[in-house]
Design an enzyme around this catalytic site. Structure first.
Site, PDB file in Angstrom:
ATOM      1  CD  GLU A   1      -2.961  -6.938   4.059  1.00  0.00           C
ATOM      2  OE1 GLU A   1      -2.401  -5.840   4.149  1.00  0.00           O
ATOM      3  OE2 GLU A   1      -2.826  -7.682   3.053  1.00  0.00           O
TER       4      GLU A   1
ATOM      5  CD  GLU B   1      -2.864  -1.227   2.343  1.00  0.00           C
ATOM      6  OE1 GLU B   1      -3.992  -1.730   2.224  1.00  0.00           O
ATOM      7  OE2 GLU B   1      -2.420  -0.807   3.443  1.00  0.00           O
TER       8      GLU B   1
END
Length: 261
Positions: A132, A112
């Site tokens: 994740e 990210e």
């Protein structure tokens, strides 16, 4: 652990930012706040035009959130600082180019962070993932950004399965710009930064604001706002010395001298 988790160096108009938190360059709340201040200072320094973000060592760029720090009390909804997680993805009005030089594993919040840059270069041994899903959490920023950056089905593959992409596949899908050997990565990142630093900073600022703001606008509305100089950076550009310098340099068949004003 190193004395400070963020190393910076300046070379003319270029700022290099190195994430240096052994062993994996994971980001805790304190590090994120430091990064936010570093990029805020970069944004506000008229002498700086381009930034490079990379990681120390040759194994990790950044795996994202420091789970050990979280286990020790860092709250996932804590204060990440002025720029949000990693100092970049929520920093307002950052109208200067940022290059991410990915020197190794880049996953989770580290990916990210990379996606918050404008251009991404990677070493040939770098790898990318959003793991994740395997820990029962959501890659929040990546869930917003990645399907807009690469083909939807590839983005969903990464989000839903957590599978890893090597550097060549990441480049093939357009997630990164270029792949280099580990030895050449920073040399090439600096060459690109020098190229950008030699360019017109007011034009870069206008490009970044237009791209950012137009993402949530209809095409004609965005175009009208550009042509009517209703973006602050566009208005500044078209009333600037640099805009006149560009026209004069073209007419005189010489290289322009950009002053950023």
């Amino acid at each position: 652990m190193s004395e400070t988790p963020i190393k910076t160096s300046r070379n003319g108009h270029i700022l290099e930012v190195t994430l240096d938190r052994p062993k994996a360059n994971a980001i805790d709340l304190a590090t994120s706040r430091i990064m936010g201040q570093v990029f805020k200072d970069f944004r506000d320094d008229p002498e700086l035009r381009v930034a490079i973000i990379t990681g120390a060592g040759d194994k990790f760029f950044c795996p994202g959130w420091d789970l050990k720090a979280a286990a020790d009390g860092d709250a996932v909804d804590g204060d990440y600082g002025v720029g949000g997680f990693g100092g970049l993805q929520e920093l307002p009005h950052l109208n200067k180019p940022v290059i991410a030089a990915i020197n190794g594993i880049c996953c989770g919040g580290g990916l990210e962070l990379a996606l918050s840059a404008d251009m991404i270069l990677a070493a040939d041994h770098a790898s990318f993932a959003l793991p994740e899903i395997r820990s029962g959490t959501v890659a929040d920023a990546a869930s917003i950004k990645l399907p807009k950056r690469i083909p939807y089905h590839i983005a969903m593959d990464m989000l839903l399965t957590g599978r890893w992409l090597d550097a060549d596949e990441a480049a093939r899908w357009g997630m990164i710009n270029y792949v280099y050997s580990a030895q050449d990565l920073m040399t090439e990142a600096r060459k690109l930064a020098e190229l950008l630093a030699s360019g017109p900073p007011l034009v870069y600022a206008a490009i970044k604001e237009v791209v950012r703001e137009a993402e949530d606008m209809k095409f004609q509305d965005a175009l009208n706002k550009i042509t009517k100089s209703q973006f602050k950076t566009v208005e500044t550009l078209y009333t600037s010395e640099d805009q006149l310098e560009g026209a004069r340099a073209f007419a005189q068949k010489r290289d322009p001298v950009w002053k950023g004003r």
